[in-house]
Write a protein that holds these residues in place. Structure first.
Motif, mmCIF file in Angstrom:
data_model
loop_
_atom_site.group_PDB
_atom_site.id
_atom_site.type_symbol
_atom_site.label_atom_id
_atom_site.label_comp_id
_atom_site.label_asym_id
_atom_site.label_seq_id
_atom_site.Cartn_x
_atom_site.Cartn_y
_atom_site.Cartn_z
ATOM 1 N N VAL A 85 47.332 24.582 43.864
ATOM 2 C CA VAL A 85 46.245 23.786 44.444
ATOM 3 C C VAL A 85 46.625 22.323 44.623
ATOM 4 O O VAL A 85 46.314 21.709 45.636
ATOM 5 N N MET A 86 47.327 21.759 43.636
ATOM 6 C CA MET A 86 47.597 20.319 43.655
ATOM 7 C C MET A 86 48.266 19.852 44.950
ATOM 8 O O MET A 86 47.835 18.851 45.521
ATOM 9 N N PRO A 87 49.309 20.557 45.451
ATOM 10 C CA PRO A 87 49.898 20.080 46.709
ATOM 11 C C PRO A 87 48.899 20.062 47.853
ATOM 12 O O PRO A 87 48.935 19.176 48.700
ATOM 13 N N TRP A 88 47.942 21.008 47.850
ATOM 14 C CA TRP A 88 46.959 21.041 48.935
ATOM 15 C C TRP A 88 45.933 19.939 48.795
ATOM 16 O O TRP A 88 45.424 19.431 49.790
ATOM 17 N N VAL A 89 45.629 19.592 47.551
ATOM 18 C CA VAL A 89 44.705 18.470 47.351
ATOM 19 C C VAL A 89 45.301 17.215 47.968
ATOM 20 O O VAL A 89 44.623 16.439 48.649
ATOM 21 N N ILE A 90 46.616 17.026 47.741
ATOM 22 C CA ILE A 90 47.274 15.847 48.304
ATOM 23 C C ILE A 90 47.368 15.961 49.819
ATOM 24 O O ILE A 90 47.059 15.014 50.544
ATOM 25 N N ALA A 91 47.736 17.154 50.304
ATOM 26 C CA ALA A 91 47.865 17.338 51.752
ATOM 27 C C ALA A 91 46.526 17.140 52.439
ATOM 28 O O ALA A 91 46.459 16.630 53.555
ATOM 29 N N SER A 92 45.445 17.524 51.757
ATOM 30 C CA SER A 92 44.126 17.426 52.383
ATOM 31 C C SER A 92 43.802 15.987 52.763
ATOM 32 O O SER A 92 43.020 15.739 53.662
ATOM 33 N N GLN A 93 44.425 15.023 52.077
ATOM 34 C CA GLN A 93 44.094 13.638 52.371
ATOM 35 C C GLN A 93 44.903 13.068 53.521
ATOM 36 O O GLN A 93 44.573 12.008 54.038
ATOM 37 N N THR A 94 45.992 13.735 53.910
ATOM 38 C CA THR A 94 46.704 13.245 55.079
ATOM 39 C C THR A 94 46.017 13.732 56.348
ATOM 40 O O THR A 94 46.365 13.332 57.440
ATOM 41 N N ILE A 95 45.011 14.616 56.193
ATOM 42 C CA ILE A 95 44.235 15.054 57.346
ATOM 43 C C ILE A 95 43.144 14.025 57.590
ATOM 44 O O ILE A 95 42.387 13.716 56.678
ATOM 45 N N PRO A 96 43.085 13.479 58.775
ATOM 46 C CA PRO A 96 42.017 12.505 59.046
ATOM 47 C C PRO A 96 40.660 13.193 59.094
ATOM 48 O O PRO A 96 40.138 13.502 60.147
ATOM 49 N N ILE A 97 40.097 13.409 57.904
ATOM 50 C CA ILE A 97 38.908 14.250 57.796
ATOM 51 C C ILE A 97 37.715 13.668 58.536
ATOM 52 O O ILE A 97 36.881 14.400 59.054
ATOM 53 N N LEU A 98 37.663 12.331 58.594
ATOM 54 C CA LEU A 98 36.511 11.725 59.258
ATOM 55 C C LEU A 98 36.413 12.205 60.699
ATOM 56 O O LEU A 98 35.334 12.261 61.273
ATOM 57 N N ALA A 99 37.576 12.591 61.249
ATOM 58 C CA ALA A 99 37.576 13.024 62.640
ATOM 59 C C ALA A 99 36.769 14.295 62.834
ATOM 60 O O ALA A 99 36.245 14.539 63.910
ATOM 61 N N ILE A 100 36.689 15.124 61.780
ATOM 62 C CA ILE A 100 35.964 16.373 61.994
ATOM 63 C C ILE A 100 34.525 16.270 61.511
ATOM 64 O O ILE A 100 33.787 17.243 61.532
ATOM 65 N N ALA A 101 34.128 15.060 61.124
ATOM 66 C CA ALA A 101 32.745 14.869 60.697
ATOM 67 C C ALA A 101 31.736 15.401 61.721
ATOM 68 O O ALA A 101 30.806 16.117 61.350
ATOM 69 N N PRO A 102 31.913 15.085 63.016
ATOM 70 C CA PRO A 102 30.921 15.592 63.971
ATOM 71 C C PRO A 102 30.828 17.105 63.960
ATOM 72 O O PRO A 102 29.742 17.662 64.052
ATOM 73 N N MET A 103 31.994 17.766 63.780
ATOM 74 C CA MET A 103 31.960 19.222 63.817
ATOM 75 C C MET A 103 31.198 19.775 62.620
ATOM 76 O O MET A 103 30.369 20.662 62.762
ATOM 77 N N ILE A 104 31.498 19.210 61.444
ATOM 78 C CA ILE A 104 30.800 19.683 60.249
ATOM 79 C C ILE A 104 29.293 19.576 60.461
ATOM 80 O O ILE A 104 28.535 20.501 60.154
ATOM 81 N N ILE A 105 28.876 18.451 61.030
ATOM 82 C CA ILE A 105 27.441 18.234 61.187
ATOM 83 C C ILE A 105 26.840 19.201 62.198
ATOM 84 O O ILE A 105 25.798 19.814 61.953
ATOM 85 N N VAL A 106 27.539 19.380 63.326
ATOM 86 C CA VAL A 106 27.001 20.280 64.339
ATOM 87 C C VAL A 106 26.952 21.714 63.823
ATOM 88 O O VAL A 106 25.971 22.427 63.995
ATOM 89 N N VAL A 107 28.026 22.122 63.146
ATOM 90 C CA VAL A 107 28.079 23.506 62.663
ATOM 91 C C VAL A 107 26.998 23.751 61.622
ATOM 92 O O VAL A 107 26.271 24.741 61.681
ATOM 93 N N LEU A 108 26.866 22.814 60.677
ATOM 94 C CA LEU A 108 25.844 22.997 59.653
ATOM 95 C C LEU A 108 24.454 22.989 60.273
ATOM 96 O O LEU A 108 23.550 23.694 59.824
ATOM 97 N N ASN A 109 24.298 22.195 61.358
ATOM 98 C CA ASN A 109 23.038 22.193 62.068
ATOM 99 C C ASN A 109 22.760 23.560 62.661
ATOM 100 O O ASN A 109 21.642 24.066 62.611
ATOM 101 N N ALA A 110 23.812 24.176 63.231
ATOM 102 C CA ALA A 110 23.661 25.483 63.856
ATOM 103 C C ALA A 110 23.267 26.532 62.823
ATOM 104 O O ALA A 110 22.524 27.459 63.102
#
Lengths: 287, 283
Positions: free
Chosen positions: A123-148
């Motif tokens: 898990v630890m390597p993925w925790v670190i890798a998860s932060q190199t993903i610009p997560i803020l970029a997918i914020a709109p998707m998370i919101i739209v999907v959860l809305n759906a």
């Protein structure tokens, strides 16, 4: 104390001066333009006065922003849609909820990682890798999907805050839970302590300073998450929505006041955690 | 339907089994990079099986295979977006922002008064939601990549400044005194002792800001952009419910972010090979 306050004040004062200067520079073109259309010649004094008092300036002067903040906080009822405090509260509640989730998730993951080699390795390597993903970029998707799916309002924003805030907590807590030295762990062993006892009596207390340090980072990240979470989907309330509305209608003063409110909120939250840290650590005899 | 779910659970068990076995191996050096790969593949497999097994509609969560197909299909669009956002926006802003912060830090370091004043202010600003500056900068610099680069400059400046200023303090009194006894001037001391000593801190700043740069460039596009760019594509595709394209874009962003970080980390290993945290890695 004076040794430290004076330089900070000097730097802040310099920033304000630069700001006023930049306001003149950036807004001058518009002021000249308007004066030319009205057929008046602007003197230096009038020009400066005009650049500091425009309706939709490129860069509002500090006192204009301060006025706007005062008008929208003290001058409005808290429940009003025009009140900046109301919008701050919307953002703050998402921030706090996401921060609570994120901290809980972070502590849980850290405990797992410290106690299980399998989790540490996979898990630890993925925790670190998860932060190199610009997560803020997918914020709109998370919101739209959860809305759906039918989840809307506070929770989607809190999810984004959670994602941003769990990482510093995991890293800090793993470091903290591993901070007891070999001597201390051996001491626990000589007392015939079970793993659970070692955890509650030694590892957990030792990790508290690390936890607070990472919580300070996490809450700032959480606030950013909540604000960005309000940007897509045209949210109607919250500091992010104020930013977006301001940018649609060219209301620069509104953007800046929302920005300063966000800054004040961030400072307040970090200071709160700092205060909590001092109290808790003193209680634990570490302060 | 049921078959997919069973396959998913079976894959889960298999992956967990392999990793538990790997963790118990005595010399886990070889297993080190393998365990996370197994974990990742297992996760993708479970995702695929459950999305198919439970019949989750593609507008909510597409399976990984659909995302991979879309990724292979629309390389032209993705490449165009990548160049616009990651190269023109993020990389330009990153270079300018970090460069400016580095030079400012060296200048500030000469004056103790400035340093004492700027460090708390910089620390404060580094914790602020700077991303909120995006709409203002888009207004100032227009819709194209220049405004994105400007957002990135503002976002990376303060974390980089704070780290560099701290790094320039990292050399010890004794070492500086030694340089003094060698009759080294300010610039010589800076070049031979203080800058090398500052490098671990500088690279810490450089690594933190890689992610910030990509985030800044993408989020700035939500406030207005030409009809290309990763942020633009994400926000419009979400509107069209083309979630497989959104996910493809996210995969590109993740790869770009990881590669960017990896490149800086590799550079760090080459420059600060002498530092305790890097020693013993080469062997």
């Amino acid at each position: 104390m004076r040794h430290r306050v004076l330089p900070v004040l000097a730097v802040v004062a310099a920033l304000v001066v630069v700001w006023y200067g930049a306001a003149v520079w950036l807004n001058a073109a518009w002021a000249q333009d308007r004066a030319a259309r009205a057929g008046v010649e602007l003197g230096l004094v009038e020009l400066v006065a005009d650049t500091w008092a425009q309706d939709k300036p490129k860069l509002p002067a500090p006192h204009q922003v301060a006025e706007e903040i005062w008008r929208t906080t003290a001058g409005q009822k808290i429940t009003s849609r025009r009140s900046l405090l109301h919008h701050s509260w919307v953002t703050l509640s998402a921030t706090l909820l996401g921060f609570a989730f994120g901290t809980a998730l972070g502590i849980g993951l850290a405990v797992g990682i410290v106690h299980s080699r399998v989790m540490d390795m996979s898990v630890m390597p993925w925790v670190i890798a998860s932060q190199t993903i610009p997560i803020l970029a997918i914020a709109p998707m998370i919101i739209v999907v959860l809305n759906a799916v039918g989840i809307s309002g506070l929770l989607p924003k809190a999810m984004i805050s959670m994602y941003l805030s769990f990482f510093p907590v995991v890293v800090g807590m793993v470091k903290g839970l591993r901070s007891p030295g070999l001597m201390q762990l051996d001491q626990m062993k000589t007392w015939n302590a079970s793993p659970a006892q070692t955890f509650w009596r030694l590892r957990l207390p030792a990790s508290v300073p690390y936890l607070f340090a990472s919580m300070k980072v996490a809450i700032a990240a959480s606030l950013v998450g909540a604000i960005v979470g309000e940007l897509p989907t045209g949210a109607v309330a919250g500091l992010g929505a104020r930013l977006l509305a301001g940018s649609y209608y060219g209301q620069t003063i509104q953007i800046w006041s929302a920005l300063f409110m966000a800054a004040a909120l961030a400072a307040l939250l970090v200071a709160l955690i700092g205060a909590l840290q001092r109290v808790v650590l003193r209680r634990m005899g570490m302060g | 339907m049921m078959g997919w779910i069973v396959a998913g659970i079976a894959g889960w068990g298999l992956g967990m089994g392999i990793n538990m076995r790997l963790a118990r191996l005595p010399g886990s050096r070889a297993a080190g990079p393998l365990a996370p790969v197994v974990f990742g593949v297992t996760l993708l497999w479970i995702w695929e099986c459950f999305v198919r097994g439970l019949g989750v509609p593609g507008v909510i969560l597409p399976p990984p295979s659909a995302i991979a197909l879309r990724l292979a299909d629309s390389t032209a669009i993705l490449w165009q977006d990548f160049v616009q956002t990651a190269i023109r926006g993020a990389l330009t802003g990153y270079v300018f922002g970090c460069g400016a912060a580095f030079l400012t830090a060296v200048a500030v370091d000469r004056f103790a008064f400035l340093r004492r004043g700027l460090l708390p202010v910089g620390n404060f600003v580094a914790a602020l939601p700077i991303i909120g500056m995006a709409p203002i900068l888009v207004m100032w610099f227009g819709f194209d990549w220049q405004s994105k680069a400007a957002v990135v400059v503002v976002m990376v400046f303060f974390p980089m400044l704070v780290n560099t200023v701290e790094g320039l303090q990292a050399s010890e009194r004794m070492q500086r005194d030694l340089m003094h006894t060698y009759a080294a001037g300010y610039w010589q001391t800076l070049r031979r002792l203080r800058l090398p000593a500052a490098m671990p801190f500088v690279f810490n700043g450089l690594k933190i800001t890689t992610t910030l740069a990509l985030i800044g460039a993408i989020v700035a596009e939500f406030f207005g952009s030409p009809i290309k760019g990763m942020g633009f594509r994400i926000s419009t595709s979400v509107g069209q419910l083309a979630l497989d394209l959104v996910w493809a874009e996210i995969v590109v962003a993740a790869l770009a972010g990881s590669a960017f970080y990896g490149a800086v980390a590799a550079l760090e290993r080459a420059v600060t090979f002498w530092h305790p945290s890097q020693r013993g890695r080469a062997g």
